[in-house]
Design a protein around this motif. Structure first.
Motif, mmCIF file in Angstrom:
data_model
loop_
_atom_site.group_PDB
_atom_site.id
_atom_site.type_symbol
_atom_site.label_atom_id
_atom_site.label_comp_id
_atom_site.label_asym_id
_atom_site.label_seq_id
_atom_site.Cartn_x
_atom_site.Cartn_y
_atom_site.Cartn_z
ATOM 1 N N GLU A 279 0.829 -1.223 0.000
ATOM 2 C CA GLU A 279 0.000 0.000 0.000
ATOM 3 C C GLU A 279 0.859 1.268 0.000
ATOM 4 O O GLU A 279 0.613 2.204 -0.768
ATOM 5 C CB GLU A 279 -0.900 0.019 1.245
ATOM 6 N N HIS A 282 2.657 2.013 -3.384
ATOM 7 C CA HIS A 282 1.772 2.622 -4.397
ATOM 8 C C HIS A 282 1.442 4.070 -4.031
ATOM 9 O O HIS A 282 1.446 4.948 -4.889
ATOM 10 C CB HIS A 282 0.488 1.797 -4.545
ATOM 11 N N ALA A 283 1.206 4.308 -2.736
ATOM 12 C CA ALA A 283 0.842 5.666 -2.306
ATOM 13 C C ALA A 283 2.011 6.629 -2.479
ATOM 14 O O ALA A 283 1.843 7.745 -2.971
ATOM 15 C CB ALA A 283 0.382 5.633 -0.852
#
Ligand SMILES: [Zn+2]
Ligand SMILES: [Zn+2]
Length: 395
Positions: A279, A282-283
């Motif tokens: 996560e 990607h962020a």
């Protein structure tokens, strides 16, 4: 409980021969799935001593089967690893490695000799009810030989109600045993994150997406997994090992590749680490208009001992070295061992046996390391003692 003095006396009678076998294996180290000579040596010794065995499980793996002289359906698996490491040995003693860039730097030569020592004793003293399966496995050092043996039907072909393993431990006094119930060793996962951007002219960043900014966010961001996501009373570690990107001072790289490792002791924490790493990658990439690909590779799982078998291991060790020399609640460590795969499918316990102090081998995997022959009979006596704990039922 075993008569330790009697067992040790019988083991000592063969000790010199076992040390010679250990030195022979040390001189001829073989790595992952190439333990051909070692496997042949084990097969030759088992044949010489009249012990039944099967070979060719996960390539070079063997299982010796010893039946007790009392009736019993219970069976126990004792596991030893046979492989060496790709490293240069700096020792100068007579039994140093004769193979360039290969070395028994973890003491698996000692584990193999110890298991042979125990197998011979158990064959000559079959005063137990049931079956002992001595598992000689290949490729512990990263090759998951234990898993391969399971996949090739290890426990269907050689049923085991419980499994046990033993690893030498430098820095711990000779003859001292340590173990613990529950998670003892860590999982060892690795991952590769690739950041993708347009790259571009260093003088005109407004026309590009910049992977270096994403990298900066990413490095700091993923460290918050340990401080903000993993519960404070749990353990986990995350480290970056490599960062590669860019070729020129005035060109922003269109791709940066980062690799690292994560380790922890519980399956649920492992799932959390993988989820948050993905996560945040990607962020962090998205913040700079970049994208990320995440390749999370699960290595060995955490090694988790079971309660009843840990209790038996503690009693077995105490019978050999005395309760004062057994720590049954030793803290977990961040090393990994593929015996963890066997513990995923069978109850059991791994113990570590101290082999004393020497400045040349403060730890396994050091170029001056050597297995300490002083513990060869202590380890074999532990195996005999485990068999006594597991298979001493009177029918
Ligand atoms: Zn090792
Ligand atoms: Zn090892």
């Amino acid at each position: 409980m075993i008569d330790t003095e009697k067992v040790m006396q019988a083991l000592k009678a063969h000790e010199a021969e076992m040390i010679a076998i250990r030195h022979d294996i040390h001189m001829h180290p073989e790595t992952s799935y190439e333990e051909f000579r070692t496997s042949q040596l084990v097969a030759d010794k088992l044949t010489e001593w009249g012990i039944e065995f099967e070979r060719g499980i996960a390539g070079t793996g063997l299982v010796a089967v010893i039946k007790g002289n009392r009736p019993g359906n219970r069976a126990v698996g004792l596991r030893a690893d046979m492989d060496a490491l790709n490293m240069v040995e700096t020792n100068t003693f007579a039994h140093r490695s004769t193979i360039p860039n290969k070395m028994h730097g973890c003491g698996h030569d000692g584990h193999t000799a110890m298991m042979l020592h125990a197998a011979r004793y158990l064959k000559n003293n079959p005063d137990f009810a049931g079956t002992v399966n001595c598992i000689f496995q290949p490729a512990e050092e990263g090759g998951a030989g234990g898993l391969k043996m399971i996949e090739e039907g290890l426990f269907e072909r050689f049923p085991c109600d419980a499994v046990y393993s033993l690893h030498n431990k430098p820095g711990l006094p000779v003859g001292k045993f340590v173990t613990r119930n529950g998670p003892q060793l860590a999982c060892a996962d690795s991952w590769t994150i690739t950041l993708h951007g347009t790259g571009g002219h260093g003088g005109a960043p407004e026309k590009s997406t910049d992977t270096t900014i994403a990298l900066a966010q990413l490095i700091l961001g993923i460290q918050t997994i340990i401080s903000r996501n993993v519960p404070a009373l749990e353990t986990a570690v995350l480290s970056i090992g490599t960062v590669h990107g860019g070729m020129s001072f005035n060109v922003m790289p269109s791709e940066i590749v980062i690799t690292g490792t994560t380790r922890c002791h519980k399956p649920e924490i492992r799932d959390l680490l993988e989820k948050r790493l993905t996560e945040i990658s990607h962020a962090a990439a998205a913040m700079s208009g970049c994208t990320a690909t995440v390749d999370y590779q699960r290595g060995y799982p955490p090694l988790i001992n079971t309660r009843a078998e840990t209790d038996k291991a503690i009693l077995a060790a105490a019978a050999v070295s005395g309760m004062d020399n057994v720590d049954g609640d030793n803290p977990p460590i961040n090393a990994a061992d593929d015996f963890a795969y066997m513990l995923q499918v069978r109850p059991g316990c791994n113990v570590m046996l101290g082999q004393g102090d020497d400045p040349k081998w403060k730890n396994n995997h050091m170029p001056g390391y050597d297995f300490n022959d002083e513990i060869i009979s202590i380890g074999a006596a532990y195996w005999v003692s485990i068999v006594d704990q597991e298979l001493n039922t009177v029918d």
